[in-house]
Motif scaffolding. Structure first.
Motif, PDB file in Angstrom:
ATOM      1  N   GLU A  70     -24.539  27.311  77.145  1.00 30.37           N
ATOM      2  CA  GLU A  70     -25.529  28.121  76.429  1.00 30.37           C
ATOM      3  C   GLU A  70     -26.577  27.222  75.770  1.00 30.37           C
ATOM      4  O   GLU A  70     -27.780  27.507  75.831  1.00 30.37           O
ATOM      5  CB  GLU A  70     -24.815  28.974  75.382  1.00 30.37           C
ATOM      6  CG  GLU A  70     -25.603  30.181  74.968  1.00 30.37           C
ATOM      7  CD  GLU A  70     -24.767  31.157  74.167  1.00 30.37           C
ATOM      8  OE1 GLU A  70     -25.134  31.402  73.014  1.00 30.37           O
ATOM      9  OE2 GLU A  70     -23.766  31.661  74.717  1.00 30.37           O
ATOM     10  N   ALA A  71     -26.129  26.120  75.178  1.00 26.30           N
ATOM     11  CA  ALA A  71     -27.046  25.180  74.529  1.00 26.30           C
ATOM     12  C   ALA A  71     -27.957  24.506  75.558  1.00 26.30           C
ATOM     13  O   ALA A  71     -29.156  24.325  75.321  1.00 26.30           O
ATOM     14  CB  ALA A  71     -26.261  24.126  73.749  1.00 26.30           C
ATOM     15  N   ALA A  72     -27.402  24.147  76.720  1.00 25.43           N
ATOM     16  CA  ALA A  72     -28.209  23.514  77.772  1.00 25.43           C
ATOM     17  C   ALA A  72     -29.267  24.474  78.296  1.00 25.43           C
ATOM     18  O   ALA A  72     -30.410  24.080  78.542  1.00 25.43           O
ATOM     19  CB  ALA A  72     -27.298  23.043  78.909  1.00 25.43           C
ATOM     20  N   LEU A  73     -28.904  25.739  78.457  1.00 26.92           N
ATOM     21  CA  LEU A  73     -29.856  26.746  78.914  1.00 26.92           C
ATOM     22  C   LEU A  73     -30.984  26.926  77.897  1.00 26.92           C
ATOM     23  O   LEU A  73     -32.162  26.946  78.254  1.00 26.92           O
ATOM     24  CB  LEU A  73     -29.135  28.067  79.162  1.00 26.92           C
ATOM     25  CG  LEU A  73     -29.949  29.198  79.760  1.00 26.92           C
ATOM     26  CD1 LEU A  73     -30.504  28.817  81.119  1.00 26.92           C
ATOM     27  CD2 LEU A  73     -29.090  30.447  79.886  1.00 26.92           C
ATOM     28  N   GLU A  78     -36.599  25.751  76.093  1.00 28.71           N
ATOM     29  CA  GLU A  78     -37.475  25.182  75.066  1.00 28.71           C
ATOM     30  C   GLU A  78     -38.305  24.031  75.623  1.00 28.71           C
ATOM     31  O   GLU A  78     -39.495  23.921  75.351  1.00 28.71           O
ATOM     32  CB  GLU A  78     -36.645  24.712  73.874  1.00 28.71           C
ATOM     33  CG  GLU A  78     -37.500  24.276  72.705  1.00 28.71           C
ATOM     34  CD  GLU A  78     -36.666  23.955  71.476  1.00 28.71           C
ATOM     35  OE1 GLU A  78     -37.113  23.090  70.704  1.00 28.71           O
ATOM     36  OE2 GLU A  78     -35.599  24.561  71.296  1.00 28.71           O
ATOM     37  N   LYS A  79     -37.682  23.177  76.429  1.00 26.23           N
ATOM     38  CA  LYS A  79     -38.414  22.043  77.024  1.00 26.23           C
ATOM     39  C   LYS A  79     -39.510  22.536  77.952  1.00 26.23           C
ATOM     40  O   LYS A  79     -40.625  22.026  77.920  1.00 26.23           O
ATOM     41  CB  LYS A  79     -37.462  21.126  77.780  1.00 26.23           C
ATOM     42  CG  LYS A  79     -38.205  20.023  78.538  1.00 26.23           C
ATOM     43  CD  LYS A  79     -37.506  18.729  78.473  1.00 26.23           C
ATOM     44  CE  LYS A  79     -38.178  17.618  79.229  1.00 26.23           C
ATOM     45  NZ  LYS A  79     -39.595  17.544  79.224  1.00 26.23           N
ATOM     46  N   LEU A  80     -39.211  23.538  78.763  1.00 35.02           N
ATOM     47  CA  LEU A  80     -40.234  24.071  79.659  1.00 35.02           C
ATOM     48  C   LEU A  80     -41.399  24.654  78.854  1.00 35.02           C
ATOM     49  O   LEU A  80     -42.562  24.443  79.194  1.00 35.02           O
ATOM     50  CB  LEU A  80     -39.655  25.129  80.599  1.00 35.02           C
ATOM     51  CG  LEU A  80     -40.645  25.737  81.588  1.00 35.02           C
ATOM     52  CD1 LEU A  80     -41.261  24.663  82.494  1.00 35.02           C
ATOM     53  CD2 LEU A  80     -39.969  26.804  82.431  1.00 35.02           C
ATOM     54  N   VAL A 110     -47.670  23.890  90.157  1.00 38.16           N
ATOM     55  CA  VAL A 110     -47.477  22.861  89.128  1.00 38.16           C
ATOM     56  C   VAL A 110     -46.058  22.864  88.565  1.00 38.16           C
ATOM     57  O   VAL A 110     -45.734  22.048  87.716  1.00 38.16           O
ATOM     58  CB  VAL A 110     -48.493  22.996  87.964  1.00 38.16           C
ATOM     59  CG1 VAL A 110     -49.898  22.791  88.459  1.00 38.16           C
ATOM     60  CG2 VAL A 110     -48.340  24.304  87.251  1.00 38.16           C
ATOM     61  N   ILE A 111     -45.214  23.759  89.027  1.00 35.38           N
ATOM     62  CA  ILE A 111     -43.830  23.796  88.547  1.00 35.38           C
ATOM     63  C   ILE A 111     -42.915  23.270  89.640  1.00 35.38           C
ATOM     64  O   ILE A 111     -42.928  23.751  90.763  1.00 35.38           O
ATOM     65  CB  ILE A 111     -43.418  25.218  88.129  1.00 35.38           C
ATOM     66  CG1 ILE A 111     -44.312  25.697  86.989  1.00 35.38           C
ATOM     67  CG2 ILE A 111     -41.946  25.257  87.733  1.00 35.38           C
ATOM     68  CD1 ILE A 111     -44.041  27.094  86.529  1.00 35.38           C
ATOM     69  N   LYS A 112     -42.144  22.261  89.282  1.00 38.88           N
ATOM     70  CA  LYS A 112     -41.205  21.641  90.210  1.00 38.88           C
ATOM     71  C   LYS A 112     -39.826  21.623  89.573  1.00 38.88           C
ATOM     72  O   LYS A 112     -39.689  21.768  88.366  1.00 38.88           O
ATOM     73  CB  LYS A 112     -41.632  20.198  90.524  1.00 38.88           C
ATOM     74  CG  LYS A 112     -43.041  20.053  91.046  1.00 38.88           C
ATOM     75  CD  LYS A 112     -43.198  20.659  92.417  1.00 38.88           C
ATOM     76  CE  LYS A 112     -44.619  20.444  92.911  1.00 38.88           C
ATOM     77  NZ  LYS A 112     -45.100  21.454  93.764  1.00 38.88           N
ATOM     78  N   ALA A 113     -38.814  21.383  90.369  1.00 40.71           N
ATOM     79  CA  ALA A 113     -37.456  21.240  89.841  1.00 40.71           C
ATOM     80  C   ALA A 113     -37.236  19.782  89.456  1.00 40.71           C
ATOM     81  O   ALA A 113     -37.574  18.868  90.215  1.00 40.71           O
ATOM     82  CB  ALA A 113     -36.433  21.657  90.888  1.00 40.71           C
ATOM     83  N   ASP A 114     -36.695  19.567  88.277  1.00 39.48           N
ATOM     84  CA  ASP A 114     -36.352  18.218  87.837  1.00 39.48           C
ATOM     85  C   ASP A 114     -35.280  17.683  88.785  1.00 39.48           C
ATOM     86  O   ASP A 114     -34.279  18.360  89.026  1.00 39.48           O
ATOM     87  CB  ASP A 114     -35.833  18.262  86.405  1.00 39.48           C
ATOM     88  CG  ASP A 114     -35.540  16.882  85.865  1.00 39.48           C
ATOM     89  OD1 ASP A 114     -34.541  16.268  86.302  1.00 39.48           O
ATOM     90  OD2 ASP A 114     -36.309  16.409  85.003  1.00 39.48           O
ATOM     91  N   PRO A 115     -35.475  16.480  89.353  1.00 37.19           N
ATOM     92  CA  PRO A 115     -34.501  15.975  90.333  1.00 37.19           C
ATOM     93  C   PRO A 115     -33.107  15.713  89.755  1.00 37.19           C
ATOM     94  O   PRO A 115     -32.137  15.719  90.486  1.00 37.19           O
ATOM     95  CB  PRO A 115     -35.132  14.678  90.838  1.00 37.19           C
ATOM     96  CG  PRO A 115     -36.174  14.311  89.848  1.00 37.19           C
ATOM     97  CD  PRO A 115     -36.587  15.573  89.151  1.00 37.19           C
ATOM     98  N   VAL A 116     -33.001  15.523  88.446  1.00 35.92           N
ATOM     99  CA  VAL A 116     -31.706  15.248  87.827  1.00 35.92           C
ATOM    100  C   VAL A 116     -31.013  16.522  87.369  1.00 35.92           C
ATOM    101  O   VAL A 116     -29.857  16.766  87.687  1.00 35.92           O
ATOM    102  CB  VAL A 116     -31.867  14.269  86.631  1.00 35.92           C
ATOM    103  CG1 VAL A 116     -30.547  14.048  85.924  1.00 35.92           C
ATOM    104  CG2 VAL A 116     -32.454  12.947  87.105  1.00 35.92           C
ATOM    105  N   THR A 117     -31.755  17.364  86.621  1.00 33.32           N
ATOM    106  CA  THR A 117     -31.132  18.557  86.030  1.00 33.32           C
ATOM    107  C   THR A 117     -31.333  19.827  86.842  1.00 33.32           C
ATOM    108  O   THR A 117     -30.676  20.819  86.598  1.00 33.32           O
ATOM    109  CB  THR A 117     -31.712  18.812  84.629  1.00 33.32           C
ATOM    110  OG1 THR A 117     -33.108  19.132  84.750  1.00 33.32           O
ATOM    111  CG2 THR A 117     -31.523  17.609  83.716  1.00 33.32           C
ATOM    112  N   ALA A 118     -32.287  19.808  87.767  1.00 31.47           N
ATOM    113  CA  ALA A 118     -32.686  20.981  88.569  1.00 31.47           C
ATOM    114  C   ALA A 118     -33.384  22.042  87.738  1.00 31.47           C
ATOM    115  O   ALA A 118     -33.699  23.111  88.235  1.00 31.47           O
ATOM    116  CB  ALA A 118     -31.513  21.573  89.338  1.00 31.47           C
ATOM    117  N   LEU A 119     -33.667  21.746  86.452  1.00 26.59           N
ATOM    118  CA  LEU A 119     -34.414  22.686  85.618  1.00 26.59           C
ATOM    119  C   LEU A 119     -35.887  22.631  85.997  1.00 26.59           C
ATOM    120  O   LEU A 119     -36.387  21.597  86.461  1.00 26.59           O
ATOM    121  CB  LEU A 119     -34.250  22.323  84.137  1.00 26.59           C
ATOM    122  CG  LEU A 119     -32.857  22.544  83.552  1.00 26.59           C
ATOM    123  CD1 LEU A 119     -32.768  21.938  82.164  1.00 26.59           C
ATOM    124  CD2 LEU A 119     -32.521  24.023  83.525  1.00 26.59           C
TER     125      LEU A 119
END
Length: 165
Positions: A70-73, A78-80, A110-119
């Motif tokens: 839940e915290a990661a989500l 928030e980061k996005l 302009v939106i891509k998936a982060d290669p590490v987190t997939a966010l």
């Protein structure tokens, strides 16, 4: 379509539209037959952190998510939101000068998936490239609206942030 409903005085039809920057630029159609999303778009209204939490629980067949998940989500959302502010500022300034930074025909460009987190994350290199193209197409002029030091806007998740110009 909304303008056609108004122009032709069609009484049994409504138009549902994304708000985009219409309200800020003075382009909003004030008529009871025209409905606008609360935020920038219907996706912004629908995909809140709470909704995403609910989707993940449903897909994982859980009644509650582990606190870490839940915290990661929440942190990802928030980061996005933080990252997307630059894109929103650039696009709004370009639109107020008669151009655009974010391509309306390819909104995910302009939106891509982060290669590490997939966010999801903003592709800053692509954003800078699009801003340079918009800068060539337009000449800086006074925006059509008067900006104070801070401008409140609805973000991707429907929360309020301040943009400093």
């Amino acid at each position: 379509m909304a303008q056609k409903i108004i122009d032709e005085d069609i009484s049994n039809t409504i138009a549902a539209m994304d708000r985009d920057y219409d309200g800020l630029l003075g382009h909003e159609i004030a008529d009871s037959r025209v409905l606008y999303s609360h935020g920038y778009s219907w996706e912004n209204d629908a995909f809140t952190p709470e909704f995403l939490n609910s989707m993940v629980k449903s897909l994982a067949r859980l009644t509650t998510l582990p606190a870490a998940a839940e915290a990661a989500l929440a942190a990802g959302c928030e980061k996005l939101c933080d990252d997307v502010q630059r894109a929103i500022k650039l696009d709004f300034l370009a639109l107020s000068a008669g151009s655009s930074v974010l391509p309306r025909n390819a909104p995910g460009r302009v939106i891509k998936a982060d290669p590490v987190t997939a966010l999801p994350k903003i592709d800053q290199a692509e954003l800078i490239k699009l801003a340079a193209v918009a800068n060539v197409r337009t000449r800086l002029r006074k925006p059509r609206i008067y900006l104070k030091q801070y401008l409140s806007c609805i973000t991707l998740w429907g929360t309020v942030f301040s943009m400093r110009f």
